[in-house]
Scaffold this motif. Structure first.
Motif, PDB file in Angstrom:
ATOM      1  N   SER A  34       7.551  32.284 -10.758  1.00 51.27           N
ATOM      2  CA  SER A  34       8.489  31.588  -9.893  1.00 51.27           C
ATOM      3  C   SER A  34       9.510  30.769 -10.649  1.00 51.27           C
TER       4      SER A  34
ATOM      5  N   ASP B  66      11.690  37.666  -3.078  1.00 56.70           N
ATOM      6  CA  ASP B  66      10.243  37.804  -2.928  1.00 56.70           C
ATOM      7  C   ASP B  66       9.834  39.181  -3.442  1.00 56.70           C
TER       8      ASP B  66
ATOM      9  N   SER C 117       6.755  40.241  -3.845  1.00 60.27           N
ATOM     10  CA  SER C 117       5.399  40.585  -3.415  1.00 60.27           C
ATOM     11  C   SER C 117       5.398  41.918  -2.676  1.00 60.27           C
TER      12      SER C 117
ATOM     13  N   THR D 225       5.103  31.816  -5.965  1.00 54.16           N
ATOM     14  CA  THR D 225       4.357  30.889  -5.110  1.00 54.16           C
ATOM     15  C   THR D 225       5.096  29.582  -4.914  1.00 54.16           C
ATOM     16  N   ASP D 226       6.322  29.482  -5.425  1.00 60.55           N
ATOM     17  CA  ASP D 226       7.063  28.218  -5.347  1.00 60.55           C
ATOM     18  C   ASP D 226       8.551  28.503  -5.171  1.00 60.55           C
TER      19      ASP D 226
END
Length: 413
Positions: A23, A75, A77, A118-119
């Motif tokens: 991140s 993102d 993910s 995650t941030d």
């Protein structure tokens, strides 16, 4: 040939950016990360034809003004990487084309990519410190809301691939670049009824569940309001389930073969469901879905023929978007989910148009100008924010897979 980029930000980089995972890592299209640009003189608009037609082997004189800085918090993910990863590669490439064409009003465009990880707040702050004038953001609120908070609601954020209605908020300067879930699913219901389909089977993750539940909710409301009947409602796990034996057994007791099957499921899920329903002798069903079908390549799926869905753009062979993508791929840019890619390009262009309209580089001034954009002709269609809460009033394409290609049937809205 399309090179697939999915699952991780480390799967190849474009020539103009090096994207790291984590991140706190960023990627920059320029080694220069100096102070934010001074206010620019107002200009009428963006020469999109010049940008799209730029030849990187034969560029105009390099722009020499202060840089327009585009921050991308992406993102990578599994949930969003299939669009954010290729989007984060295409936008720097288009910025390179813009610079090759002489820049925007004599100013170069720089793009820096930061992975939300995650941030998302940390990634956003790093780009603010770099001097970003506006942001291209990810599709889901869990990353976009921290972006709003970190920037105190002063920065325009374009949630490029999002259709989430609650994410758009003009007061917080957060904008969708396309229709929302209500728009696409209501259009699907309208089209189904117009074709004489009055019975529906609906798959949902549950009432009110973002995307996988909200889209079916909107379809059901519009379909029943128009006189249609829901004969079966089934639950499933979005992007997970491919064994629908229990649901199929239930459907077989009520279906007569004339129904439309609607969901927000991925293409591989809908084709698996179709095979299992046809195994029960239900061969005449019509399958309709959302932009998730396009994102997951329904036109390439075995069993996808004839399926109807709501892509954001139809990439016509030989058209401007197709030529851009082929040029980018030839330059080593890994692209996927092509129907979504114009939304990322337009996100950058809309922010730049805000700068041109306000004649400023103050983030709040840019965001205020974006709210007043009307009739912007982008790569994904015409976009207007004036008089909206950040959701542009765009027509919804209704497309069908025919011969392995998306064919436009009509537009609604």
């Amino acid at each position: 040939m399309i090179a697939t980029a999915c699952g991780s930000g480390s799967d190849g980089d474009s020539d103009s950016t090096a994207t790291d995972t984590g991140s706190s890592d960023t990627a920059d299209t320029s080694a220069d990360a100096d102070e934010p640009a001074e206010p620019a003189a107002p200009a009428a608009g963006i020469d999109l034809d010049a940008i799209m037609g730029a030849d990187l082997d034969n560029c105009a004189a390099a722009p020499s003004g202060d840089a327009i800085k585009v921050g991308m918090v992406m993102d990578f993910s599994e949930a969003a990487g299939f669009v954010d990863i290729p989007g984060s590669k295409l936008v720097p490439y288009v910025a390179e084309l813009a610079n090759c064409a002489g820049g925007i009003n004599g100013q170069p465009v720089e793009v820096r990519v930061a992975e939300a990880g995650t941030d998302a707040a940390l990634a956003t702050q790093e780009l603010i410190d770099w001097g970003a004038h506006f942001f291209v953001g990810p599709p889901f609120a869990d990353a976009t809301l921290p972006m709003q908070q970190t920037g105190d609601g002063q920065y325009a954020i374009f949630a490029a691939a999002s259709t989430e209605p609650t994410l758009a908020d003009a007061d917080s300067n957060t904008f969708l670049v396309t229709f929302d879930d209500f728009g696409q699913s209501e259009a699907s219901a309208e089209y189904a009824l117009s074709q004489g389909l009055t019975r529906a089977i609906v798959f949902t993750e549950g009432e009110g569940v973002p995307y996988s539940g909200v889209n079916p909710d909107a379809f059901v409301a519009a379909f029943t309001a128009g006189g249609g009947e829901i004969v079966s409602t089934q639950t499933y796990a979005w992007f997970v389930d491919t064994d629908f034996s229990s649901q199929v057994n239930d459907i077989a007791t009520v279906a007569d073969g004339t129904e439309v099957v609607f969901s927000a499921a991925a293409a591989f899920q809908v084709t698996a469901l179709r095979a299992q329903l046809e195994g029960q002798g239900l061969d005449g069903l019509t399958y309709m879905g959302t932009d998730a079908m396009d994102a997951t390549g329904v036109q390439f799926e075995t069993g996808g023929e004839g399926m109807i869905h709501t892509p954001h753009t139809i990439i016509a062979a030989g058209g401007a978007n197709d030529m851009l993508f082929q040029q980018a791929i030839a330059a080593g840019v890994e692209l996927d989910s092509l129907g979504f890619m114009p939304l990322y390009v337009d996100s950058m262009l809309l922010g730049i148009q805000g700068i041109l309209d306000c004649g400023c580089t103050e983030p709040s001034g840019i965001a205020e100008a974006v709210k007043n954009i009307s009739g912007f002709e982008g790569t994904s269609g015409t976009i207007t924010y004036a008089g909206t809460n950040g959701i542009p009033d765009k027509a919804v394409p209704i497309a069908q897979v025919q011969g392995g290609e998306n064919v436009l049937l009509t537009e609604i809205g």
